[in-house]
Design a protein around this motif. Sequence first.
Motif, PDB file in Angstrom:
ATOM      1  N   GLU A 368       0.832  -1.207   0.000  1.00 27.91           N
ATOM      2  CA  GLU A 368       0.000   0.000   0.000  1.00 27.91           C
ATOM      3  C   GLU A 368       0.867   1.257   0.000  1.00 27.91           C
ATOM      4  OE1 GLU A 368      -2.672  -0.204   3.276  1.00 27.91           O
ATOM      5  OE2 GLU A 368      -3.802  -1.902   2.482  1.00 27.91           O
ATOM      6  N   ILE A 369       1.943   1.222   0.752  1.00 29.61           N
ATOM      7  CA  ILE A 369       2.860   2.362   0.783  1.00 29.61           C
ATOM      8  C   ILE A 369       3.489   2.587  -0.584  1.00 29.61           C
ATOM      9  CG2 ILE A 369       5.066   3.166   1.734  1.00 29.61           C
ATOM     10  CD1 ILE A 369       4.222   1.660   4.350  1.00 29.61           C
ATOM     11  N   LEU A 370       3.888   1.499  -1.237  1.00 30.53           N
ATOM     12  CA  LEU A 370       4.449   1.608  -2.591  1.00 30.53           C
ATOM     13  C   LEU A 370       3.436   2.223  -3.544  1.00 30.53           C
ATOM     14  CD1 LEU A 370       6.262  -1.845  -3.006  1.00 30.53           C
ATOM     15  CD2 LEU A 370       7.323   0.385  -2.606  1.00 30.53           C
ATOM     16  N   GLU A 371       2.192   1.765  -3.469  1.00 37.10           N
ATOM     17  CA  GLU A 371       1.143   2.262  -4.377  1.00 37.10           C
ATOM     18  C   GLU A 371       0.829   3.732  -4.114  1.00 37.10           C
ATOM     19  OE1 GLU A 371      -1.914  -0.884  -5.868  1.00 37.10           O
ATOM     20  OE2 GLU A 371      -1.765  -1.119  -3.696  1.00 37.10           O
ATOM     21  N   GLN A 372       0.738   4.089  -2.861  1.00 40.50           N
ATOM     22  CA  GLN A 372       0.382   5.464  -2.504  1.00 40.50           C
ATOM     23  C   GLN A 372       1.439   6.465  -2.954  1.00 40.50           C
ATOM     24  OE1 GLN A 372      -0.126   5.084   1.721  1.00 40.50           O
ATOM     25  NE2 GLN A 372      -2.106   4.047   1.540  1.00 40.50           N
ATOM     26  N   ASN A 373       2.668   6.022  -3.083  1.00 40.25           N
ATOM     27  CA  ASN A 373       3.769   6.922  -3.432  1.00 40.25           C
ATOM     28  C   ASN A 373       4.300   6.700  -4.840  1.00 40.25           C
ATOM     29  OD1 ASN A 373       4.616   8.407  -0.745  1.00 40.25           O
ATOM     30  ND2 ASN A 373       4.143   6.287  -0.183  1.00 40.25           N
ATOM     31  N   ALA A 374       3.596   5.921  -5.645  1.00 39.51           N
ATOM     32  CA  ALA A 374       4.075   5.584  -6.988  1.00 39.51           C
ATOM     33  C   ALA A 374       3.614   6.607  -8.023  1.00 39.51           C
ATOM     34  CB  ALA A 374       3.570   4.201  -7.387  1.00 39.51           C
ATOM     35  N   VAL A 375       4.356   6.652  -9.131  1.00 36.39           N
ATOM     36  CA  VAL A 375       3.946   7.420 -10.309  1.00 36.39           C
ATOM     37  C   VAL A 375       3.444   6.400 -11.323  1.00 36.39           C
ATOM     38  CG1 VAL A 375       4.684   8.959 -12.156  1.00 36.39           C
ATOM     39  CG2 VAL A 375       5.687   9.184  -9.858  1.00 36.39           C
ATOM     40  N   VAL A 376       2.128   6.368 -11.495  1.00 37.51           N
ATOM     41  CA  VAL A 376       1.508   5.349 -12.335  1.00 37.51           C
ATOM     42  C   VAL A 376       1.000   5.994 -13.620  1.00 37.51           C
ATOM     43  CG1 VAL A 376      -0.235   3.534 -12.472  1.00 37.51           C
ATOM     44  CG2 VAL A 376       0.829   4.088 -10.265  1.00 37.51           C
ATOM     45  N   LYS A 377       1.435   5.440 -14.749  1.00 39.14           N
ATOM     46  CA  LYS A 377       1.039   5.986 -16.046  1.00 39.14           C
ATOM     47  C   LYS A 377       0.203   4.982 -16.833  1.00 39.14           C
ATOM     48  CE  LYS A 377       5.007   9.093 -16.572  1.00 39.14           C
ATOM     49  NZ  LYS A 377       6.129   9.517 -17.451  1.00 39.14           N
ATOM     50  N   ASN A 378      -0.683   5.511 -17.658  1.00 35.93           N
ATOM     51  CA  ASN A 378      -1.452   4.668 -18.570  1.00 35.93           C
ATOM     52  C   ASN A 378      -0.565   4.230 -19.729  1.00 35.93           C
ATOM     53  OD1 ASN A 378      -4.040   4.900 -17.225  1.00 35.93           O
ATOM     54  ND2 ASN A 378      -4.066   7.022 -17.947  1.00 35.93           N
ATOM     55  N   ALA A 379      -1.090   3.305 -20.529  1.00 41.34           N
ATOM     56  CA  ALA A 379      -0.308   2.793 -21.657  1.00 41.34           C
ATOM     57  C   ALA A 379       0.067   3.902 -22.639  1.00 41.34           C
ATOM     58  CB  ALA A 379      -1.089   1.687 -22.370  1.00 41.34           C
ATOM     59  N   ASP A 380      -0.756   4.970 -22.704  1.00 40.86           N
ATOM     60  CA  ASP A 380      -0.471   6.068 -23.631  1.00 40.86           C
ATOM     61  C   ASP A 380       0.460   7.125 -23.035  1.00 40.86           C
ATOM     62  OD1 ASP A 380      -2.082   7.313 -21.796  1.00 40.86           O
ATOM     63  OD2 ASP A 380      -3.698   7.809 -23.190  1.00 40.86           O
ATOM     64  N   GLY A 381       0.951   6.886 -21.831  1.00 39.51           N
ATOM     65  CA  GLY A 381       1.899   7.804 -21.212  1.00 39.51           C
ATOM     66  C   GLY A 381       1.283   8.840 -20.291  1.00 39.51           C
ATOM     67  N   THR A 382      -0.045   8.951 -20.280  1.00 33.33           N
ATOM     68  CA  THR A 382      -0.701   9.906 -19.390  1.00 33.33           C
ATOM     69  C   THR A 382      -0.736   9.348 -17.969  1.00 33.33           C
ATOM     70  OG1 THR A 382      -2.888   8.958 -19.861  1.00 33.33           O
ATOM     71  CG2 THR A 382      -2.136  10.797 -21.243  1.00 33.33           C
ATOM     72  N   LEU A 383      -0.830  10.254 -16.992  1.00 29.85           N
ATOM     73  CA  LEU A 383      -0.896   9.816 -15.608  1.00 29.85           C
ATOM     74  C   LEU A 383      -2.210   9.112 -15.342  1.00 29.85           C
ATOM     75  CD1 LEU A 383       0.620  12.826 -13.605  1.00 29.85           C
ATOM     76  CD2 LEU A 383       1.613  10.544 -13.911  1.00 29.85           C
ATOM     77  N   ALA A 384      -2.127   7.969 -14.649  1.00 26.95           N
ATOM     78  CA  ALA A 384      -3.334   7.209 -14.336  1.00 26.95           C
ATOM     79  C   ALA A 384      -4.052   7.848 -13.160  1.00 26.95           C
ATOM     80  CB  ALA A 384      -2.971   5.768 -14.003  1.00 26.95           C
ATOM     81  N   GLU A 385      -5.352   7.719 -13.168  1.00 22.10           N
ATOM     82  CA  GLU A 385      -6.159   8.235 -12.070  1.00 22.10           C
ATOM     83  C   GLU A 385      -5.932   7.358 -10.852  1.00 22.10           C
ATOM     84  OE1 GLU A 385     -10.792   9.645 -11.359  1.00 22.10           O
ATOM     85  OE2 GLU A 385     -10.375   7.935 -12.651  1.00 22.10           O
TER      86      GLU A 385
END
Length: 404
Positions: A368-385
């Motif tokens: 959960e800590i990893l997820e809360q502090n991660a930079v997650v991008k969609n396949a098209d390079g945009t930031l994931a919600e």
Amino acid sequence: MKRKVIVALLLGMAITVTGCSGNTAKETGAATEAQSETAGTEAATGESETETEETAERPKYKALDYVTLGEYKGLEVTLESTDVTDEEIDQQAQADLSSNDKLEEVKEGTVEEGDVANIDYEGKLNGEAFDGGTDKGYDLSIGSGTFIDGFEDGLIGKKIGDTVDLNLTFPENYNSTELAGKDVVFTVTINSVKRAPELTDELVAEISDYKTVDEYRQSIKDNLTEQKKSEQDSAKVNDLVGLAYQNSTVNDYPQEMIDYQLEIVTKYYKSYAEQSGMEYTDFLEQQVGMTESEFLERMTETVKQSLAQEMVLRAIAETENVEISDEEFRTMAEGYAAQMGMTDVDAFIDQYGENEIMASILQDKAVEILEQNAVVKNADGTLAESESDSSKTDSETESESAAQ
């Protein structure tokens, strides 16, 4: 609560032993992995059809005594697309038609992508047939990826009744060292072919709970989308854990944990040998292809590999000063029990032990800590919600916009 990968700790290490007999051309992963995971589950939990003596309580240890933790915040991962293609819908529809015995036999013509070809085959290495490389009357779904690369593609366009030679190469990481990376020849006879008929409303009503082709195909799309979302989330977590592990250094291992895991694995295989009516050493040599000392050496390395990831996650939880109250412990234990089909949480705790369950909880908290502090991008390079963003109500979003 969504399921994360760490609850798998309760199901056991994925013990994978190569060298077992019965390798075949179609062992490209799925079936073999399923068998290995089942074996690993039973090995780590100590469960099998024969009872074994009770294993000692899981040892406690401080991960930071053994791990130099690297960067674990701000890790960047990219999500796989959850788009479902028409081809994937067609493949699932064909699988449904096949399982309902609705495929139609093709009397003449050639093999096409998506067909189910009934074949006889014989594989030869250096002109000699190898173990597990021969079968007769096998139904192969063309395009399923069941056989090694090139096998199924080599049959496309071939006539029904033809016998063809396929010059192929086994993958370098194939589970049989005898065949890994080797050039072989498969002689294949195409006995018959079955093909999916055109979908109609009547046919859909026979194989599903839907009345029209459109409804049926939409249901497949919805199911595949949900499946891909679940796989996407698992892949995200696995990628984050993998990055945190790569950034860290495991300096040593708690010997008591290695001994504990080895005891579980050994008990499992001894019980399996007893169940098979064999001496333990004979079982290892005949079924696993190793001596007892070789097996112990292999399992020690496997245990260390499994333990290393756990140690990094526990180190994160320790660094973040994660504490679990008695109430939270019980709540999470109830969730784990439910995932494993158990309704009696006290029986669940008794079966697995508080230390084992706490180990899973701490790792889940680290994830959960990893997820809360991660930079997650969609396949098209945009930031994931983020999940927190997606859970906001319309009024909350409007309030935030007004405040800006």
